[in-house]
Design a protein around this motif. Structure first.
Motif: not given
Length: 396
Positions: A22, A24, A27, A258, A261-263, A265, A312
């Motif tokens: 992942i 994050g 994305g 989330h 994720y910082k953008t 999902d 998300n």
């Protein structure tokens, strides 16, 4: 005093894995190195499950054999069905799923070799939809459905759940939903499964732990909450007032934000388009309400808190499942039907890790913040000598 050091094990790396990456910040989501967008566009749940379990995409012959093994394993032991028949019809579906999975251990000789665990995984992937559909029929006083060996995994799941033959487009959409939910690294339920696996417990115990973790509202139950919110809103014109009321009350808006994720999902991007297509096909209002809720919530959180929040996987999966006719209280079971592939793959990775010949027992440390009376501990005071003040003090 409460220590928040590493609270919730955020960003604490506890093991190596080859199963999932992942990213994050950007994305991105990869299963065994394959991007989720490629898998959603080109793969099937059966092929994705094979990839997760065996490490590579199958040849046609390997996939055909794997698919056939799944189809043969769908039926439940009669005793498992009988146990469900004796449950209260008010039993929660996830509780029934846990107990039914635990019973499957009774019919397994428990060879702990890797091939046996792979076969066990196939058995679980095949049977989870049958368990959920059987319980849905029993609690509704309907005939118990029989698996249809002529249908794919996704189509058969919908057929048993909805008691009708799904068309090709809906079956494919549901197939993609299963792919999107099949794996997501060390989330709460997967971590639970791996932690239990580290004790050398058998696969069924590990999966029961995972299902139990998934049953919580902050994990698998999030899209249930999203759909209940959509029903509460009821109309696109009411979204703005509803969002502001929630934020004013300091409450979360499920489906947004989330831990990783910082953008956006990446799964939400696919489900957003799926929800839009279903709305166009059925004329439902749920996509427009969800889209408006996402827009207003983003704007309000940015204005109030100066931070960005993103959709998300739960935000649009709620309206997708609702449009397909799946009962709301089965959404978390659908999550389990998909995630079982990832769970089993993680249990096998934990049990047969290449770095060590045996599982290493998970044993995290904790920071003690309770009562401390010195190096020798607190003095035990007999009951008759304890004051009311003393009996109410300390850590509760």
């Amino acid at each position: 005093m409460f220590s928040i050091k590493n609270i919730g094990l955020r960003n604490v790396e506890v093991a190596d894995t080859k199963l999932c990456l992942i990213d994050g910040e950007n994305g991105r989501l990869l299963y065994r190195g394959y991007d989720i967008f490629d898998l959603a566009k080109n793969s099937t749940f059966e092929e994705t499950s094979y990839l997760l379990l065996y490490g590579d995409l199958p040849t046609k012959e390997q996939l055909d054999e794997f698919d056939e093994r799944l189809r043969r394993a769908r039926a439940l032991p009669r005793e498992v069905i009988d146990a469900m028949l004796h449950r209260s019809k008010n039993a929660r579906p996830m509780d029934v799923l846990i107990s039914s999975v635990s019973m499957l251990a009774d019919y397994d000789p428990m060879d702990e070799s890797k091939p046996a665990n792979l076969e066990r995984s196939i058995n679980l992937i095949a049977k989870l939809p049958t368990i959920v559909a059987t319980w849905n029929a029993i609690r509704s006083s309907k005939p118990i459905p029989e698996p249809n060996p002529d249908l794919s995994h996704a189509a058969n799941t919908l057929y048993m759940l909805l008691d009708s033959m799904p068309d090709r487009e809906i079956s494919r959409m549901f197939d993609v939903c299963l792919i999107l939910h099949a794996e997501h690294s060390f989330n709460a339920s997967t971590f639970a499964a791996r932690q239990v696996a580290s004790t050398r417990a058998h696969m069924y115990a590990c999966i029961c732990a995972a299902i139990a973790a998934l049953s919580g509202d902050l994990h698998g139950g999030a899209n249930v909450a999203v759909m209940k919110n959509l029903l509460e809103i009821g109309d696109e014109s009411k979204v703005e007032d509803w969002v502001n009321a929630r934020l004013d009350a300091g409450e979360k808006i499920m489906g947004l934000g989330h831990a990783v994720y910082k953008t956006d999902d990446p799964r939400a991007k696919i489900l957003r388009e799926m929800s839009r297509r279903l709305a166009a096909r059925t004329g439902s209002k749920w996509y427009s309400i969800t889209s408006r809720m996402e827009q207003v919530a983003k704007e309000e959180v940015r204005r109030r808190r100066g931070v960005e929040i993103y959709a998300n996987v739960d935000l649009y999966s709620a309206s997708v499942y609702y449009s397909m006719g799946i009962p709301i209280d089965l959404y978390t079971c659908i999550f389990a039907i998909a995630r079982i592939s990832g769970w089993c793959a993680h249990v096998i990775e934990e049990k047969f890790a290449e770095a060590q010949p045996k599982p290493v027992l998970y044993r995290p440390a904790a920071t003690y913040v309770g009562r401390y009376c010195g190096p020798l501990g607190c003095e035990y005071v007999p009951m008759q000598k304890r004051s009311d003040v003393g009996s109410k003090g300390g850590d509760r």
